[in-house]
Design a protein around this motif. Sequence first.
Motif, short mmCIF file in Angstrom:
data_model
loop_
_atom_site.label_atom_id
_atom_site.label_comp_id
_atom_site.label_asym_id
_atom_site.label_seq_id
_atom_site.Cartn_x
_atom_site.Cartn_y
_atom_site.Cartn_z
N PRO A 343 -83.20 -31.25 -24.06
CA PRO A 343 -83.75 -31.48 -22.71
C PRO A 343 -85.15 -30.90 -22.58
O PRO A 343 -85.49 -29.95 -23.28
CB PRO A 343 -82.77 -30.74 -21.81
CG PRO A 343 -82.24 -29.63 -22.66
CD PRO A 343 -82.19 -30.18 -24.07
N VAL A 344 -85.93 -31.50 -21.68
CA VAL A 344 -87.26 -30.96 -21.35
C VAL A 344 -87.16 -30.37 -19.95
O VAL A 344 -86.72 -31.04 -19.01
CB VAL A 344 -88.33 -32.07 -21.40
CG1 VAL A 344 -89.71 -31.49 -21.04
CG2 VAL A 344 -88.37 -32.73 -22.76
N ASN A 388 -76.67 -22.81 -29.56
CA ASN A 388 -76.00 -24.04 -29.15
C ASN A 388 -76.91 -25.25 -29.03
O ASN A 388 -76.46 -26.32 -28.62
CB ASN A 388 -75.28 -23.83 -27.82
CG ASN A 388 -74.18 -22.81 -27.97
OD1 ASN A 388 -73.47 -22.80 -28.97
ND2 ASN A 388 -74.08 -21.93 -26.99
N GLY A 389 -78.17 -25.06 -29.31
CA GLY A 389 -79.06 -26.22 -29.23
C GLY A 389 -80.48 -25.82 -28.87
O GLY A 389 -80.79 -24.64 -28.71
N GLN A 390 -81.33 -26.85 -28.78
CA GLN A 390 -82.74 -26.59 -28.51
C GLN A 390 -83.10 -27.00 -27.08
O GLN A 390 -82.46 -27.89 -26.50
CB GLN A 390 -83.60 -27.38 -29.49
CG GLN A 390 -83.32 -26.99 -30.92
CD GLN A 390 -83.83 -28.05 -31.88
OE1 GLN A 390 -83.82 -29.24 -31.57
NE2 GLN A 390 -84.24 -27.61 -33.05
N ILE A 391 -84.13 -26.35 -26.55
CA ILE A 391 -84.62 -26.70 -25.21
C ILE A 391 -86.15 -26.67 -25.26
O ILE A 391 -86.74 -25.78 -25.87
CB ILE A 391 -84.15 -25.68 -24.14
CG1 ILE A 391 -82.63 -25.54 -24.15
CG2 ILE A 391 -84.64 -26.09 -22.76
CD1 ILE A 391 -82.11 -24.40 -23.29
N ALA A 392 -86.77 -27.67 -24.62
CA ALA A 392 -88.24 -27.67 -24.52
C ALA A 392 -88.62 -27.28 -23.10
O ALA A 392 -88.06 -27.81 -22.14
CB ALA A 392 -88.78 -29.05 -24.84
N PHE A 393 -89.54 -26.33 -22.98
CA PHE A 393 -90.03 -25.92 -21.66
C PHE A 393 -91.47 -26.36 -21.47
O PHE A 393 -92.30 -26.18 -22.36
CB PHE A 393 -89.99 -24.38 -21.53
CG PHE A 393 -88.63 -23.84 -21.28
CD1 PHE A 393 -88.13 -23.74 -19.99
CD2 PHE A 393 -87.81 -23.43 -22.34
CE1 PHE A 393 -86.86 -23.23 -19.75
CE2 PHE A 393 -86.54 -22.94 -22.11
CZ PHE A 393 -86.06 -22.84 -20.81
N ALA A 571 -92.97 -34.10 -36.06
CA ALA A 571 -92.33 -33.63 -34.84
C ALA A 571 -91.47 -34.74 -34.27
O ALA A 571 -91.91 -35.89 -34.17
CB ALA A 571 -93.37 -33.21 -33.83
N GLY A 572 -90.21 -34.39 -33.93
CA GLY A 572 -89.29 -35.39 -33.37
C GLY A 572 -89.26 -35.32 -31.85
O GLY A 572 -90.09 -34.64 -31.24
N ALA A 573 -88.31 -36.05 -31.26
CA ALA A 573 -88.22 -36.15 -29.80
C ALA A 573 -88.08 -34.78 -29.16
O ALA A 573 -87.45 -33.88 -29.72
CB ALA A 573 -87.04 -37.03 -29.43
N SER A 574 -88.68 -34.62 -27.98
CA SER A 574 -88.67 -33.39 -27.17
C SER A 574 -89.35 -32.22 -27.87
O SER A 574 -89.02 -31.07 -27.61
CB SER A 574 -87.24 -32.99 -26.78
OG SER A 574 -86.63 -34.02 -26.06
N THR A 575 -90.29 -32.53 -28.76
CA THR A 575 -91.02 -31.44 -29.42
C THR A 575 -92.47 -31.47 -28.95
O THR A 575 -93.14 -32.50 -29.04
CB THR A 575 -91.03 -31.64 -30.95
OG1 THR A 575 -89.71 -31.93 -31.36
CG2 THR A 575 -91.55 -30.40 -31.65
#
Length: 839
Positions: A343-344, A388-393, A571-575
């Motif tokens: 998620p972003v 548990n996963g990645q998050i983009a801020f 770089a993939g999605a949400s990066t």
Amino acid sequence: MSDVTVAQFAEVLKVPVERLLVQLDEAGISVSGADAVISDDAKMELLTHLRKSHGHAEENSTGGAPKKITLKRRTQSEIRLASNQGRARTVNVEIRRKRTYVKRDELEKEARQQQEEVDRKRREEEESRLEKERLERAEQERVEQERRERELREQEAARLKAEEEAKAAEEARRQKEARKRETGERERATEDIRSWTKVAAEPERAPVDDKSTRYGRQELHVTSDISGRRKKKRPARRGGAVTVDSRHGFERPTAPVIRAVEIPESIKVSELAQRMAVKGGEVIKVLMKLGTMATINQVIDQDTATLVVEEMGHTPKAAQSGGLEAEILASVGVAGDLRPRPPVVTIMGHVDHGKTSLLDFIRSTKVAAGEAGGITQHIGAYRIETPNGQIAFLDTPGHEAFTAMRARGAKVTDIVVLVVAADDGVKPQTEEAIQHARAAGVPIVVAINKIDKSDADPERVRNELVQRGVVPEEWGGETLFVNVSARTGAGVDKLLESLLLQAELLDLKAPGEGPATGVVIESGLEKGRGAVATVLVTGGRLRQGDVLLAGQEYGRVRVMYDAAANPVKEAGASTPVVVLGLSGIPAAGDDAVVLPDERQARELSDLRKARTRDTKLAQQQSAKLEDVFSQLQSGVKSVQLLIKADVHGSAEALRDALAKLATSEIQVKVIGSSVGGITESDVNLAAASGATIIGFNVRADGAARDAIKATGVDVRYYSIIYQAIDDVRSAMTGMLAPEIRDQIVGLAEVRDVFRSPKFGSVAGCLVVDGYVKRSNPVRVLRDHVVIFEGELDSLRRFKDDVSEVRAGTECGIGVRNYSDVKVGDQIECFERVQVARSL
Ligand code: GDP
């Protein structure tokens, strides 16, 4: 008196004898002749008769007196003349006098009567003439009205027909386009788009059917003008007999030709005239009527052009933006299977509730520091790993940036973290943030911050939010609430867990492979690196060496970095990644897309640039006039602002936020907003428009500073958006209370840098302006952009510590906790002073 004869009596009365005889006869007195004796009685009788007849005459006259009296006198005398022979001669001389007296008022009355008569006659004539004219006019009007109504009816019919035809043509065009795409003939397709545009611009045949023309003509060929004089048409010299169709006479057109005119985002006046098949002058006239002065070569915007086309009775049709563009972009569509993506997240909330602190805490603890100096860099966004996963801020907090992005059509945020301070509760910007998130249809996760504080009351915050429709899950709502402290870090992990949970519900997916798509988050110019843009990849995979088109800029991706300044290859999605290699600075919110080759990227870049240029020009030109008019007419006060900022995101956020402050009494006009230091031309522009310059993390260069002194332009420097907004708002609402403001008192240029065992890096400087005081705070500027703010560690002249150094003097400056000073940097010394506000 003794008896006298009639002749003698006549002599006495001085009337001829015959007349007396007649009078006597009339009086009934019979006399035998002139020699007859007339008695006294007869004389009296005659007198009575004469009186009677006179009296009768008197009765006839209106005034009781005769209108006219004629007096006659005859005198006789003898003149004796002596002759030359000595004998005297006697000559009888008779003088006759006759005078007629006319009564004056009678005369006047008569004249008056005559005059009145003449006047009356004239009046009557005039009245009858006017009446006649009135009748004629009424008749003419009636005829004219009928004609107009008839024309309107005919025009309406023609217009409807034209619309139908345009629709049909559009449908045909679309089918043709579809067919073209199938065959995959790219080059020809491109060519076709151009020719279609032309077709739309060409005059269409008048859509008038048999019934709608009075004379049953099938074709109209005359312009809306009354056609000029033509030579008599000679019969064509052809061999065979010419049969002339009687229907093709020189009739007046029964309805004007209505054209469907395609209007791009901006169009030259001459081009528009051509598309309507009228003279340029006519278009200019209509523009003038609409209050716009334009020349034949001027570019006008779509809105204005649409008005002109409507005004001239044609049908405007907004051109679908970028036929060629859509064509190319459609073909590069992202390939690859959809995969789950992180998620972003955007953080929003009231000022001072801890947005920045929370972002900083998460970044410093969750982003692995890169090699370059062990620091993370601010690139507008970062991505974290959790078990548990990645998050983009996105780390430009606040709804201004969020809204600015959304306004540009970029929907990048998946989840909004609403930060509310537990000791402060719901505030105006909290409510605004809720509205913005709702408007964008983005779910909220609430972070109740500052729970480490003794006066923290998370329950109160919960209650206040429930009242605004943000209901916690445990109370039966849908919103996740987490208590956190950005200071201690308490609850932050739980917040991240909640974000991942929310993301799972949203089932976020994006293509995992294929050419990348993305959005520009931030951009700027960096010395030695050129244009630098942070791109958040939204789908596909962005690789080093890819040809990237970002907004109107393009280039091959030379290098990519992540938020920790680590170079990355892909770089993939949400990066979010920092991209180097673009030809210029794209704007925040611009879309980014990887294209198969550089030629296409350049073509699209050129196309977009031309479009922006034209649109901008068109808007500027019409804006100028508007300004003059609106200021003249309304007398509304206005605050003019010129915004300069370090990065695009801030410039846009400021522009939007400040423009929104406008009220019905005070307008806020942002005359420009751009990235970079304040230049001389900025100052001149501001001076010319009476604007205040808002410098956000940027400063004026040397020439600009001189210009500021010369022109007296008000320049305000800020490093917090809200402060700028609050200042402008306060100035507008008249709350011009004295404020504490940073006042720049001196500027030193770094000429040399050397190491001192005692003070670390010391900058050998020349004070170029004002003075530098040991006790004052300082900022370090590079390329007129603030890169550090702090205090002085040391201020020395030769080997001595000094408290102050004035302009023109060299000195050594050590900045506390900052050792990255470089030659060419500037050190700005400022004071916090209380000043009266004015804006
Ligand atoms: P922003 O304007 O929303 O970005 O707020 P800031 O992050 O600048 O924070 C405003 C002030 O609140 C700063 O002085 C922070 O140190 C303080 N602050 C932020 N979060 C916390 C927290 O969790 N606890 C305490 N005690 N203070 C905090």
